[in-house]
Design a protein around this motif. Sequence first.
Motif: not given
Length: 293
Positions: A205-206, A236-240, A251-253, A258-263
């Motif tokens: 959640t964060n 910071q991370y801007s994904g959902t 990993t986030l990927s 998406a890469e723009p949503k990662r830190p």
Amino acid sequence: MDPRPEPNEPLHRIGIPLRALLLALVVAFVPVAALAASGGQGTSGGQGTNGGQGNQGSQAKAGKGITVTLSPSSRTVDQGQSATYTMSVASTGGFTGPVTFAAAGLPAGAAAAWSPSSVVLTSGSTVQATVTISTAAGTPAGKSDFTVKGTAGSIESSAQAQLHVLEVKRSFDVSGTVNGLLAPGVTRSVDLLISNPNNKAIAVTNLTVAISQVVRTAAATAANLPCTTADYTLTQYSGTYPLTVVPGDRTLSSLGVAEPKRPQITMLDTSRNQDGCKGATIQLTYTGTGQAN
């Protein structure tokens, strides 16, 4: 001598005053007046309390309806779990027919489901249904008073109960890799690695990234060339949220972020000498919170 008066002799001459005689006549007629007062519409007469239209009139019957009750009055569950209640629906006033259900006041991420989804009442009957309140991993922790309602056309009845949701936290590790080298004015994404040691999936959640230190090369340090955390900025991370992470490493990927949503880390392009940042190592710290999924 005959004491009787002469026929034409006035009454006052025989010793009976006229006033006393009139008073006796009035007293003699009082019972008749009293009897007249107690007749007709009196307490024993036609419309009195015991008369033709008194308390013997019929009373209006209660209207048809339903009564809903819910038990128990409160349940406690962990986030992501479900709680069950018993809902009783009773017929009143001879009501018969189907009754449908609805709920209001549940916390975010929670939903109600009934088994059966509706009931049919016969006159005087009581039918029970099970209502299950399911919560999500992101349902806010705390106590919520909610209402369930039974509806049959224009007839309805409702009952209240409480749902207490407990926050569930799960431990996990976070690390990251900067995708490429940094230079003045260049931004690189940080692909975070989330390691879930639990035997169940977690809901992250964060996620937070911070620059803790910049370590210059020995040559830059010897030449006293500056480079500090002020030469960099982080987004910071801007994904959902929440991010569902199954047991193991993700990993986030690999989670489809998406890469723009990662830190994002950017080296600022400043007017001062930044040669001390060449070959420097940026140390990042990672924090995150998660719950049972």
